[in-house]
Design an enzyme around this catalytic site. Structure first.
Site, PDB file in Angstrom:
ATOM      1  CB  CYS A 247      -0.985  -0.020   1.153  1.00 47.07           C
ATOM      2  SG  CYS A 247      -0.235  -0.176   2.771  1.00 47.07           S
ATOM      3  NE  ARG A 252      -3.642   2.668   2.698  1.00 48.52           N
ATOM      4  CZ  ARG A 252      -3.628   3.580   1.730  1.00 48.52           C
ATOM      5  NH1 ARG A 252      -4.733   3.871   1.099  1.00 48.52           N
ATOM      6  NH2 ARG A 252      -2.511   4.197   1.402  1.00 48.52           N
TER       7      ARG A 252
END
Lengths: 299, 147
Positions: A247, A252
């Site tokens: 990410c 994430r």
């Protein structure tokens, strides 16, 4: 000592149901010997406003990272941290947090680098616990220190570095950022400050699958069938291929790593924590801008 | 920008933070978070008057006002699930309250970096507060330009 697994029917469909517990299970078991509950949030003050009784706080920024090297803790530092949190090597650790367990999954991934064996996520995280009206407290927790052993971190199985990604091109890559970051309209998540990558776009051939697609509106993980529809049918991933997720700084993508590794049972999934802040500024690495995946660059 | 341009009430808040150990700075930030002033009634049903501070990681909205005596007031709203952002907004709402437009414009842009919070909440998040201050100043500049 391992605390009993949550036999919830929903979890039975996942490849590793032992990696999740439900809010109802945690409410019933949170006092069990051998169980330590950890809250890990994006907002560093949220724990102080109220937490699950007995839960200790782990802050990703100040506690899981080395203060001077862009890296995670050393074995000694991790042992000191977990000892101070009252966690033993054989403790069952249940982690929960805000924002669909995004940071909780990140903490779980870091715990996994050190091979902490029994670490689980609370399905639905902090939001569901609160939505169900379960107990919160602002009482300070003072865990009895333990003697956590010094374990060297093993990055080889679940962590990828930039050179690993270069060597991996041609195999599946999952970009879990927002579509705007993927296409190169911006270098940071919407509503997040810029983090200074020099270029905007994605790693060639990476498929765009924003991480939050794996979460249901109540912050729980989507069912096995729903996850299969996204990752297997739509993206075309298969369990035996090597896969790398990334990410912007690796948080994430920890969430997606958890989904692929533990819920779908893919066997060779790594998280590239250098992610876009490194790749987008690194010298002599190729990028693609626009909505298409792009081709493997000629060497 | 020099030290002399920092208004007393902002200097006082900064010193309060710097006197504390890092972990206690977080608790002081939480106190600020809990003290974020309620919106005056005339703003409560007017989301259209507010500007979103996109530099922050959480939904936070601000609007500035200048009263008849020339005093600036910053009104901010942020959800309870975002105590850090609320804390930042509260520091500025309280620290800027009643200053003149010139005094607010002269506040050093790096004021958020001087509170000793970058070690406690990460430099990235502090940029959210810098965004709050920057947008506050921009609103005041635009208001002045509009006469």
């Amino acid at each position: 000592m391992t605390v009993a697994f949550d036999p919830a029917a929903k979890f039975a469909d996942y490849a590793h149901p032992e990696r999740l517990v439900s809010t109802a299970w945690l409410d019933e078991h949170r006092g069990d010997p051998g169980l330590v509950v950890v809250e890990s949030d994006e907002d560093v003050l949220l724990y102080e406003t109220g937490h699950i009784p007995g839960a200790v706080k782990v802050d990703w920024h100040t506690e899981l990272n080395d203060p001077v090297v862009r890296d995670y803790l050393t074995g000694e530092q991790f042992a000191a941290l977990l000892s101070s949190k009252g966690i033993s090597r054989d403790s069952t650790v249940v982690i929960y947090g805000d924002k669909n367990n995004w940071w909780a999954a990140y903490a779980l991934w870091v715990f996994s680098l050190f091979g902490h064996e029994d670490v689980r996520l609370l399905d639905g995280g902090r939001d569901l616990w609160i939505a169900e009206g379960r107990e919160l407290t602002t009482d300070r927790v003072t865990p009895a220190p333990t003697d956590y052993p010094v374990v060297e971190r093993d990055d080889s199985a679940i962590r990828a570095f930039k050179d690993d990604v270069l060597a991996h091109l041609g195999h599946p890559l999952i970009d879990v950022r927002s579509p705007e970051e993927y296409s190169g309209q911006r270098t940071s998540a919407p509503a997040y400050p810029e983090e200074g990558a020099l270029r905007a776009g994605h790693i060639p051939t990476a498929a765009s699958v924003p991480w939050a697609r794996a979460a249901a509106p109540d912050a729980t993980f989507r069912t096995r069938a729903e996850l299969d529809a996204i990752y297997t049918d739509e993206v075309g991933l298969s369990a035996d291929e090597p896969i790398i997720a990334y990410c912007r700084i690796g948080e994430r993508s920890s969430h997606t790593w958890f989904v692929l590794e533990h819920l779908l049972g893919y066997e060779n999934v790594r998280n590239y924590d250098g992610s876009w802040t490194e790749w987008g500024s690194a010298v002599r690495v190729p990028i693609v801008s626009g909505p298409e995946r792009g081709e493997v660059p000629a060497r | 920008m020099t030290e002399s341009t920092l208004p007393a009430q902002l200097a006082e808040i900064r010193d309060e933070f710097l006197e504390l150990e890092v972990s206690d700075r977080l608790l002081l930030l939480l106190e600020f978070s809990n003290e974020l002033p309620e919106l005056p009634e005339r703003f409560r049903d007017h989301p259209d008057l507010f500007e979103r501070v996109v530099e922050c990681q959480s939904p936070v909205f601000i609007v500035t006002e200048v009263d008849d005596a020339g005093g600036v007031h910053l009104h901010a709203t942020a959800p309870a699930e975002s105590p850090t952002t609320r804390g930042f907004a509260s520091i500025l709402a309280q620290g800027l309250d009643g200053l003149t437009v010139d005094e607010v414009l002269a506040v050093p842009d790096d004021y958020p970096d001087t509170l000793g919070l970058t070690v406690a909440v990460s430099p990235l998040r502090i940029r959210g507060m810098a965004g709050l201050l920057g947008r506050t100043k921009r609103q005041l500049r635009e208001r002045r330009a509009a006469g």
